[in-house]
Design a protein around this motif. Structure first.
Motif, PDB file in Angstrom:
ATOM      1  N   ARG A   1      36.925  25.147  44.640  1.00  0.00           N
ATOM      2  CA  ARG A   1      36.228  24.333  43.644  1.00  0.00           C
ATOM      3  C   ARG A   1      34.777  24.088  44.050  1.00  0.00           C
ATOM      4  NH1 ARG A   1      37.813  18.221  42.115  1.00  0.00           N
ATOM      5  NH2 ARG A   1      37.086  17.949  44.235  1.00  0.00           N
TER       6      ARG A   1
ATOM      7  N   TYR B   1      42.074  25.033  47.739  1.00  0.00           N
ATOM      8  CA  TYR B   1      41.672  24.655  46.385  1.00  0.00           C
ATOM      9  C   TYR B   1      40.344  23.909  46.398  1.00  0.00           C
ATOM     10  CZ  TYR B   1      46.428  25.752  44.749  1.00  0.00           C
ATOM     11  OH  TYR B   1      47.605  26.367  44.434  1.00  0.00           O
TER      12      TYR B   1
ATOM     13  N   VAL C   1      39.388  26.058  39.932  1.00  0.00           N
ATOM     14  CA  VAL C   1      40.500  26.414  40.828  1.00  0.00           C
ATOM     15  C   VAL C   1      41.417  27.438  40.151  1.00  0.00           C
ATOM     16  CG1 VAL C   1      40.516  24.340  42.259  1.00  0.00           C
ATOM     17  CG2 VAL C   1      41.740  24.334  40.082  1.00  0.00           C
TER      18      VAL C   1
ATOM     19  N   THR D   1      46.865  24.836  51.452  1.00  0.00           N
ATOM     20  CA  THR D   1      46.661  25.155  50.043  1.00  0.00           C
ATOM     21  C   THR D   1      45.687  24.164  49.414  1.00  0.00           C
ATOM     22  OG1 THR D   1      48.855  26.143  49.846  1.00  0.00           O
ATOM     23  CG2 THR D   1      47.823  25.400  47.806  1.00  0.00           C
TER      24      THR D   1
ATOM     25  N   ARG E   1      47.492  23.134  40.110  1.00  0.00           N
ATOM     26  CA  ARG E   1      46.226  23.178  40.845  1.00  0.00           C
ATOM     27  C   ARG E   1      45.323  22.011  40.428  1.00  0.00           C
ATOM     28  NH1 ARG E   1      44.400  28.651  42.455  1.00  0.00           N
ATOM     29  NH2 ARG E   1      46.257  29.917  42.632  1.00  0.00           N
TER      30      ARG E   1
END
Length: 136
Positions: A43, A39, A49, A35, A9
């Protein structure tokens, strides 16, 4: 499905910060563009994350069953699943199903094989083929 590792991540987010395109990052790290967007949104909203907690109620019986079943299995190795259900309810006051016993037993690596309660049949000793029968 398990969450992606924290390391992955962070590498994905750092790659975005370094100016790589999301398509390149998706191909490099074998994740989807969705994805990456997720993330970045996480954030932006939370400042990190970290993987989110799995939704749903925590298991009530599972932890207690795992903690106490091994001792019960060792004390009563030949008991059936139904008998183990009754024993567990008598000792812990929690009713569990035979399926729960099976899952917990599998997690402990406990097999269903029972010990032998009587000797195996033994064939009578015979001489070599073609020899005469022993006198009885």
């Amino acid at each position: 499905m398990k969450a992606y590792s924290q390391d992955l991540r962070q590498r994905v987010v750092r790659a975005v910060d370094a100016g790589q395109s999301q398509a390149e990052i998706a191909k490099t790290f074998a994740v989807s563009v969705a994805t990456i967007k997720r993330y970045l949104k996480q954030r932006r909203e939370t400042g990190h994350v970290l993987p989110k907690a799995i939704p749903g109620r925590p298991a009530k019986k599972g932890a207690v069953l795992q903690a106490h079943l091994r001792a019960q299995l060792e004390a009563h190795p030949d008991a059936t699943r139904e008998e183990h259900c009754r024993l567990f309810q008598a000792e812990q006051g929690i009713e569990v199903s035979t399926a729960s016993i099976s899952r917990a037993r599998a997690a402990l690596g406990w097999t269903r094989k029972k010990r032998r309660s009587w000797p195996a049949n033994k064939m009578k000793e015979r001489g070599p083929p073609g020899a005469s029968k022993p006198a009885s």
